[in-house]
Design a protein around this motif. Structure first.
Motif, PDB file in Angstrom:
ATOM      1  N   SER A 160      81.208 -10.774  99.448  1.00 13.85           N
ATOM      2  CA  SER A 160      81.498 -10.190 101.018  1.00 13.85           C
ATOM      3  C   SER A 160      80.585 -10.719 102.214  1.00 13.85           C
ATOM      4  O   SER A 160      79.835 -11.523 101.815  1.00 13.85           O
ATOM      5  N   VAL A 161      81.363 -10.900 103.080  1.00 17.59           N
ATOM      6  CA  VAL A 161      80.754 -11.455 104.432  1.00 17.59           C
ATOM      7  C   VAL A 161      81.002 -10.574 105.515  1.00 17.59           C
ATOM      8  O   VAL A 161      81.835  -9.792 105.661  1.00 17.59           O
ATOM      9  N   LEU A 162      79.816 -10.240 106.385  1.00 16.20           N
ATOM     10  CA  LEU A 162      79.662  -9.542 107.429  1.00 16.20           C
ATOM     11  C   LEU A 162      79.598 -10.320 108.670  1.00 16.20           C
ATOM     12  O   LEU A 162      78.549 -11.330 108.857  1.00 16.20           O
ATOM     13  N   ALA A 163      80.522 -10.360 109.480  1.00 19.01           N
ATOM     14  CA  ALA A 163      80.516 -11.423 110.348  1.00 19.01           C
ATOM     15  C   ALA A 163      81.034 -10.849 111.962  1.00 19.01           C
ATOM     16  O   ALA A 163      81.450  -9.860 111.930  1.00 19.01           O
ATOM     17  N   GLY A 164      80.345 -11.271 112.998  1.00 18.43           N
ATOM     18  CA  GLY A 164      80.901 -11.049 114.297  1.00 18.43           C
ATOM     19  C   GLY A 164      82.196 -11.355 114.509  1.00 18.43           C
ATOM     20  O   GLY A 164      82.597 -12.130 113.743  1.00 18.43           O
ATOM     21  N   THR A 165      82.606 -10.645 115.584  1.00 18.94           N
ATOM     22  CA  THR A 165      84.219 -10.940 115.944  1.00 18.94           C
ATOM     23  C   THR A 165      84.504 -12.352 116.573  1.00 18.94           C
ATOM     24  O   THR A 165      85.391 -12.940 116.714  1.00 18.94           O
ATOM     25  N   ASP A 166      83.088 -12.907 116.783  1.00 22.32           N
ATOM     26  CA  ASP A 166      83.207 -14.243 117.240  1.00 22.32           C
ATOM     27  C   ASP A 166      83.233 -15.316 116.309  1.00 22.32           C
ATOM     28  O   ASP A 166      83.065 -16.553 116.565  1.00 22.32           O
ATOM     29  N   GLY A 167      83.069 -14.998 115.076  1.00 23.79           N
ATOM     30  CA  GLY A 167      82.975 -15.864 113.815  1.00 23.79           C
ATOM     31  C   GLY A 167      81.562 -16.071 113.253  1.00 23.79           C
ATOM     32  O   GLY A 167      81.493 -16.898 112.449  1.00 23.79           O
ATOM     33  N   ASP A 199      81.130 -21.212 101.182  1.00 22.99           N
ATOM     34  CA  ASP A 199      80.323 -21.279 102.317  1.00 22.99           C
ATOM     35  C   ASP A 199      80.571 -20.162 103.080  1.00 22.99           C
ATOM     36  O   ASP A 199      81.701 -20.094 103.773  1.00 22.99           O
ATOM     37  N   ALA A 200      79.567 -19.157 103.352  1.00 18.57           N
ATOM     38  CA  ALA A 200      79.856 -18.103 104.103  1.00 18.57           C
ATOM     39  C   ALA A 200      79.906 -18.166 105.633  1.00 18.57           C
ATOM     40  O   ALA A 200      80.801 -17.639 106.250  1.00 18.57           O
ATOM     41  N   THR A 201      79.388 -19.301 106.129  1.00 19.04           N
ATOM     42  CA  THR A 201      79.739 -19.647 107.698  1.00 19.04           C
ATOM     43  C   THR A 201      81.231 -19.680 107.918  1.00 19.04           C
ATOM     44  O   THR A 201      81.855 -19.402 108.932  1.00 19.04           O
ATOM     45  N   HIS A 202      81.839 -20.744 107.002  1.00 18.24           N
ATOM     46  CA  HIS A 202      83.188 -20.945 106.984  1.00 18.24           C
ATOM     47  C   HIS A 202      84.046 -19.766 107.188  1.00 18.24           C
ATOM     48  O   HIS A 202      84.952 -19.617 107.860  1.00 18.24           O
ATOM     49  N   LEU A 203      83.845 -18.974 106.008  1.00  8.75           N
ATOM     50  CA  LEU A 203      84.636 -17.802 105.899  1.00  8.75           C
ATOM     51  C   LEU A 203      84.511 -16.820 107.021  1.00  8.75           C
ATOM     52  O   LEU A 203      85.283 -16.190 107.321  1.00  8.75           O
ATOM     53  N   ALA A 244      87.100 -14.256 111.696  1.00 10.26           N
ATOM     54  CA  ALA A 244      87.339 -13.901 112.883  1.00 10.26           C
ATOM     55  C   ALA A 244      88.739 -14.651 113.439  1.00 10.26           C
ATOM     56  O   ALA A 244      89.322 -13.803 114.431  1.00 10.26           O
ATOM     57  N   ALA A 245      88.965 -15.677 113.083  1.00  8.29           N
ATOM     58  CA  ALA A 245      90.553 -16.236 113.605  1.00  8.29           C
ATOM     59  C   ALA A 245      91.511 -15.314 112.941  1.00  8.29           C
ATOM     60  O   ALA A 245      92.558 -14.698 113.621  1.00  8.29           O
TER      61      ALA A 245
END
Length: 162
Positions: A24-31, A42-46, A51-52
């Motif tokens: 699981s990944v929790l990210a901002g709507t800005d990615g 790679d969590a940063t890419h996901l 976000a996209a």
């Protein structure tokens, strides 16, 4: 309990309750990545791709006027990736196995997204997320050539007269 600890605990608990969730990944709507429980990917890419996907899904939902965006589901041969809004500025993305019953998973995941999103919304610390813009807002006018410096005309070589 601070927000980071609470969010990390929520993600770990979800994986323990739902063995079909492999990450699981929790990210901002800005990615930007907020928290991750992904073992290999790679969590940063996901986070950026989620976000996209959310931006596109939000825009489609608004365009057809069928209610608010609820989730984005991408099914693959090896499982599914599901993204849910989490509060005003975050997204919860789950990676699931092919055996996952998504209807059952949706209820649990939406509850986790709601709790994590509420905690992030109440938090005074910035998490790197920006609010979702209005879907039908006017687009910014871009003039890419206006900002470039003018160059002197290019002179070509000429053969001297004989």
């Amino acid at each position: 309990m601070d927000v980071d600890t609470m969010v990390g605990t929520e993600l770990r608990r979800l994986r323990r309750r739902r063995p079909e969730v492999t990450g699981s990944v929790l990210a901002g709507t800005d990615g930007l990545l907020i928290s991750s429980d992904l073992p290999a990917t790679d969590a940063t890419h996901l986070a950026a791709l989620a976000a996209a996907s959310f931006g596109l899904g939000h825009r489609v939902a608004d365009t057809v006027r069928r209610g608010a965006f609820r989730e984005s589901v991408v099914r693959t041969d090896a499982g599914a990736v599901v993204t849910y809004p989490a509060g005003r500025n975050a997204l919860l993305t789950l990676v699931a196995t092919p055996e996952a019953d998504l209807e059952v998973l949706h209820a649990d995941a939406r509850a986790v997204a709601s709790r994590a999103g509420s905690a992030l919304d109440r938090s005074t610390a910035r998490v790197g997320a920006t609010p979702v813009p209005q879907a039908h807002a006017t687009l910014a006018v871009r003039t890419p050539m206006a900002g470039l410096p003018r160059r002197a005309p290019h002179h070509t070589w000429r053969r001297p007269p004989v």
